[in-house]
Structures are given as structure tokens and as C-alpha cells.
Design a protein around this motif. Structure first.
Motif, PDB file in Angstrom:
ATOM      1  N   GLU A 234       0.847  -1.184   0.000  1.00 56.30           N
ATOM      2  CA  GLU A 234       0.000   0.000   0.000  1.00 56.30           C
ATOM      3  C   GLU A 234       0.886   1.239   0.000  1.00 56.30           C
ATOM      4  O   GLU A 234       1.742   1.413   0.868  1.00 56.30           O
ATOM      5  N   ALA A 235       0.661   2.100  -0.969  1.00 62.81           N
ATOM      6  CA  ALA A 235       1.504   3.291  -1.130  1.00 62.81           C
ATOM      7  C   ALA A 235       1.003   4.419  -0.237  1.00 62.81           C
ATOM      8  O   ALA A 235       0.743   5.541  -0.714  1.00 62.81           O
ATOM      9  N   THR A 236       0.892   4.142   1.054  1.00 63.37           N
ATOM     10  CA  THR A 236       0.369   5.136   1.984  1.00 63.37           C
ATOM     11  C   THR A 236       1.330   6.301   2.182  1.00 63.37           C
ATOM     12  O   THR A 236       0.922   7.362   2.661  1.00 63.37           O
ATOM     13  N   THR A 237       2.601   6.100   1.840  1.00 57.79           N
ATOM     14  CA  THR A 237       3.590   7.165   2.042  1.00 57.79           C
ATOM     15  C   THR A 237       3.918   7.909   0.756  1.00 57.79           C
ATOM     16  O   THR A 237       4.769   8.790   0.752  1.00 57.79           O
ATOM     17  N   ALA A 238       3.245   7.569  -0.344  1.00 61.98           N
ATOM     18  CA  ALA A 238       3.562   8.197  -1.629  1.00 61.98           C
ATOM     19  C   ALA A 238       2.823   9.523  -1.782  1.00 61.98           C
ATOM     20  O   ALA A 238       1.610   9.588  -1.552  1.00 61.98           O
ATOM     21  N   PRO A 239       3.524  10.575  -2.166  1.00 57.97           N
ATOM     22  CA  PRO A 239       2.840  11.852  -2.395  1.00 57.97           C
ATOM     23  C   PRO A 239       1.986  11.792  -3.656  1.00 57.97           C
ATOM     24  O   PRO A 239       2.190  10.951  -4.537  1.00 57.97           O
ATOM     25  N   TYR A 240       1.051  12.709  -3.746  1.00 56.89           N
ATOM     26  CA  TYR A 240       0.108  12.747  -4.868  1.00 56.89           C
ATOM     27  C   TYR A 240       0.830  12.833  -6.208  1.00 56.89           C
ATOM     28  O   TYR A 240       0.400  12.249  -7.208  1.00 56.89           O
ATOM     29  N   GLN A 241       1.950  13.544  -6.230  1.00 61.54           N
ATOM     30  CA  GLN A 241       2.677  13.761  -7.478  1.00 61.54           C
ATOM     31  C   GLN A 241       3.256  12.467  -8.070  1.00 61.54           C
ATOM     32  O   GLN A 241       3.671  12.445  -9.228  1.00 61.54           O
ATOM     33  N   LYS A 242       3.295  11.395  -7.290  1.00 64.82           N
ATOM     34  CA  LYS A 242       3.857  10.130  -7.755  1.00 64.82           C
ATOM     35  C   LYS A 242       2.803   9.193  -8.357  1.00 64.82           C
ATOM     36  O   LYS A 242       3.117   8.062  -8.714  1.00 64.82           O
ATOM     37  N   ARG A 243       1.577   9.666  -8.504  1.00 63.03           N
ATOM     38  CA  ARG A 243       0.492   8.775  -8.921  1.00 63.03           C
ATOM     39  C   ARG A 243       0.736   8.183 -10.309  1.00 63.03           C
ATOM     40  O   ARG A 243       0.404   7.011 -10.559  1.00 63.03           O
ATOM     41  N   ASP A 244       1.317   8.951 -11.239  1.00 61.56           N
ATOM     42  CA  ASP A 244       1.550   8.423 -12.586  1.00 61.56           C
ATOM     43  C   ASP A 244       2.607   7.323 -12.555  1.00 61.56           C
ATOM     44  O   ASP A 244       2.501   6.335 -13.294  1.00 61.56           O
ATOM     45  N   LEU A 245       3.617   7.479 -11.717  1.00 62.68           N
ATOM     46  CA  LEU A 245       4.641   6.441 -11.596  1.00 62.68           C
ATOM     47  C   LEU A 245       4.052   5.167 -10.999  1.00 62.68           C
ATOM     48  O   LEU A 245       4.398   4.057 -11.420  1.00 62.68           O
ATOM     49  N   LEU A 246       3.169   5.319 -10.036  1.00 63.53           N
ATOM     50  CA  LEU A 246       2.518   4.151  -9.438  1.00 63.53           C
ATOM     51  C   LEU A 246       1.623   3.449 -10.458  1.00 63.53           C
ATOM     52  O   LEU A 246       1.609   2.220 -10.541  1.00 63.53           O
ATOM     53  N   ARG A 247       0.911   4.231 -11.238  1.00 60.08           N
ATOM     54  CA  ARG A 247       0.046   3.637 -12.260  1.00 60.08           C
ATOM     55  C   ARG A 247       0.884   2.866 -13.278  1.00 60.08           C
ATOM     56  O   ARG A 247       0.528   1.755 -13.683  1.00 60.08           O
ATOM     57  N   GLU A 248       2.003   3.435 -13.696  1.00 63.37           N
ATOM     58  CA  GLU A 248       2.883   2.758 -14.656  1.00 63.37           C
ATOM     59  C   GLU A 248       3.454   1.467 -14.068  1.00 63.37           C
ATOM     60  O   GLU A 248       3.736   0.516 -14.800  1.00 63.37           O
ATOM     61  N   ARG A 249       3.598   1.424 -12.757  1.00 69.13           N
ATOM     62  CA  ARG A 249       4.121   0.246 -12.073  1.00 69.13           C
ATOM     63  C   ARG A 249       3.009  -0.762 -11.801  1.00 69.13           C
ATOM     64  O   ARG A 249       3.215  -1.750 -11.140  1.00 69.13           O
TER      65      ARG A 249
END
Length: 317
Positions: A234-249
Motif C-alpha cells: 500500500e503506497a500510503t507514504t507516496a505523495p500525490y505527485q507520484k500517482r503516474d509512476l505508481l500507475r505505470e508500475r
């Protein structure tokens, strides 16, 4: 009955004209999947066997909250220590009237009509007892089927679930990824009829019983996944700006609801270390790691609560 794929380039006719190149397979013979009567019903001897329910659903749509099951089929199979399906103990199936006309698209896809489902209902008590008599459930796309089954059978005891699509390392086994029918053809089989639930269950049984190049069956891979560990990152520590990187992953977003929204990903033992390394290097923090027993896998996102993100309560003056 047989079928052939479109011929590929013959040996010696490769684009570079190298007659010494490896010969290409020109034809592949496909044989039909076995009918129910072609599988053994009983098994002799005292060998230890595992009972697994193989399941498929046909629905009025993709969202379990707004749509409903219009057909379900189940087969309880006996699996030996080598992962071979040695018998089908029982099968069952039913159609279900959703209470409104089927769309033309659903009728074309499933082969079901309003007349075929009119007034019909699934016996939920019998279905729950059938499934509960096994140690686990296998569906080709468990992330789709499980939410519908959970909604239909809220009193079903906790069951171990496995996904033949996601829990099997298809590429490492020499397969190209694709839908069930495409994988089945790569295993040398084809389903004469598809999309009715029992036809899809029989096709899945054939795929599960396929012996891969490493000598193990697909079912053996599935059972290893059921028995093995898994986690939800769970990416509970990821900032909003990282959402595209998470989606790509290939993280999925759990929308805001009970417990809030969060990007998350289901990982298995062979994937865990690489995922943690990527997260630390890309996000710069540690994710929340939640153990997923097989009973918790492939549930609908809205039925589990994310880990609460850690909040820095220190006061800066």
C-alpha cells in the motif's frame, strides 16, 4: 476434431534468407477440451487428494455493486500430489434472472437470452455448501469473479482463492499472455463452445491440467500460490505527485471510501524484494506492507481497510 493456426514462415524463408536458421513451426494441431464425461468421477487407492472448486460466472456487467450474476458453474475436482487433476467429483450450475432484460451485448457474449433466465434463481444455500466442501477456489480471473461470488454468498465461510491468470508465471513458462482461450490454444487445446459458464469451467480444467515445459502442471503452480505467501503493498507514504509512476508500475487505486483511497499492488514472494527496492528508490520512503493470506486475496477493494498512513505529530515552533 482439429484446428490449425495460420502457418508461420517455413524454414529457410526467414527475412534474412538464412537457410541454416532454426525451423519455424508451420502448423499446430489443436484438440478439443474434454467433456464432463471424459473425466474420471472416482479415484481408487488411498493417495492423498486435494479438493478444489473451479468456478466461472457470467454477469450483466463488470461492476459487482451494480450488476449481477446471470449464470454460475462450478466443478469440484480431485488433485493428486503431483498437481494432476485425477477426477471431477461433482459439477453444478445455474442461471439466474437479474430482474431486467439482458442487454444485446450480454446476450451475444454469453449466449443467454431473457427466455432462458426468466424466473430462474440460484440456490444459494446449495451453492455455498458445494464450494465450502473444498479447500479453495480457482477462477481464471479471480479479481472479477470473487466480488460477485462474495456478494451472492455473504455467508460463505472464508475460502482460499487463487487466480489462474495472475498466480501463474505464464511468460516464464513460454506462454504469451492473453485471455483464457488464447492460453488454452498455446497448450494445444480449444473450446468448441465458449462463454457459457460450464463450457468455460471445462476449458479452464483443461488448462489447469496442462503439463508445462518444466514438468509441472498449471494446477501445481496454482496450488503453490495458494499455499505460498503474498502481500499487498500500500503506497500510503507516496505523495500525490507520484500517482503516474505508481500507475505505470501497475498499482491500482482504491477510491475514497471506508478508510480512504490508496494505491496498492498484490505481490508474491518472487516479486517482493524488487518491488520494495523500486518503491524506496522512486518514492523515497517505505510502503505499508500487509500480509495477504489466500482467504483475503482478490476481494473487492471496498471490502478491506487500508493501513492508516503514519502522521508526523511533532510540532514545529
Amino acid at each position: 476434431m482439429s484446428n490449425t493456426n495460420t502457418p508461420t514462415a517455413a524454414a529457410g524463408n526467414e527475412p534474412d534468407g538464412d537457410a541454416g536458421s532454426q525451423p519455424q513451426e508451420e502448423h499446430r494441431l489443436l484438440t478439443p477440451v474434454r467433456n464432463r464425461e471424459d473425466w474420471a468421477k472416482t479415484v481408487e487407492g488411498n493417495q492423498p487428494l486435494r479438493r478444489i472448486t473451479v468456478l466461472d460466472t457470467e454477469t450483466t456487467g463488470l461492476d459487482w455493486r451494480r450488476h449481477s450474476i446471470i449464470e454460475i458453474a462450478v466443478a469440484r475436482v480431485l488433485v493428486d500430489a503431483a498437481g494432476r487433476i485425477v477426477g471431477i467429483e461433482r459439477t453444478g450450475g445455474s442461471v439466474n434472472d437479474p430482474g431486467h432484460p439482458l442487454s444485446p451485448e450480454i446476450s451475444e457474449l454469453t449466449g443467454l437470452t431473457d427466455e432462458m433466465v426468466a424466473g430462474k434463481a440460484i440456490n444459494r444455500e446449495q451453492l455455498a455448501a458445494f464450494i465450502a466442501a473444498s479447500e479453495g477456489v480457482v477462477a481464471f480471473n479471480a479479481a472479477f469473479d470473487r466480488p460477485f461470488v462474495d456478494a451472492l454468498l455473504p455467508d460463505l465461510p472464508p475460502m482460499k482463492w487463487s487466480c489462474a491468470m495472475a498466480d501463474v508465471p505464464w511468460r516464464r513458462l513460454g506462454f504469451e499472455l492473453g485471455p483464457q482461450g488464447y492460453l488454452l490454444m498455446q497448450a494445444g487445446k480449444f473450446a468448441p463452445r465458449a462463454h457459457r459458464a460450464m463450457n468455460d469451467v471445462l476449458a479452464l480444467l483443461e488448462l489447469l491440467d496442462h503439463v508445462c515445459g518444466d514438468g509441472e502442471t498449471v494446477m501445481a503452480k496454482v496450488l503453490a500460490a495458494i499455499d505460498g505467501e503474498a502481500w499487498r503493498v500500500e503506497a500510503t507514504t507516496a505523495p500525490y505527485q507520484k500517482r503516474d509512476l505508481l500507475r505505470e508500475r501497475r498499482y491500482r487505486f482504491r477510491p475514497e471510501s471506508r478508510g480512504g483511497g490508496v494505491w496498492h499492488k498484490h505481490v508474491r514472494p518472487s516479486e517482493l524484494e524488487a518491488e520494495l527496492v523500486w518503491y524506496r528508490e522512486t518514492i523515497g520512503k517505505e510502503p505499508s506492507l500487509v500480509e495477504l493470506p489466500a482467504t483475503e486475496r482478490y476481494r473487492a477493494d471496498s471490502t478491506w481497510t487500508p493501513v492508516a498512513p503514519k502522521v508526523n505529530k511533532s510540532i514545529v515552533w
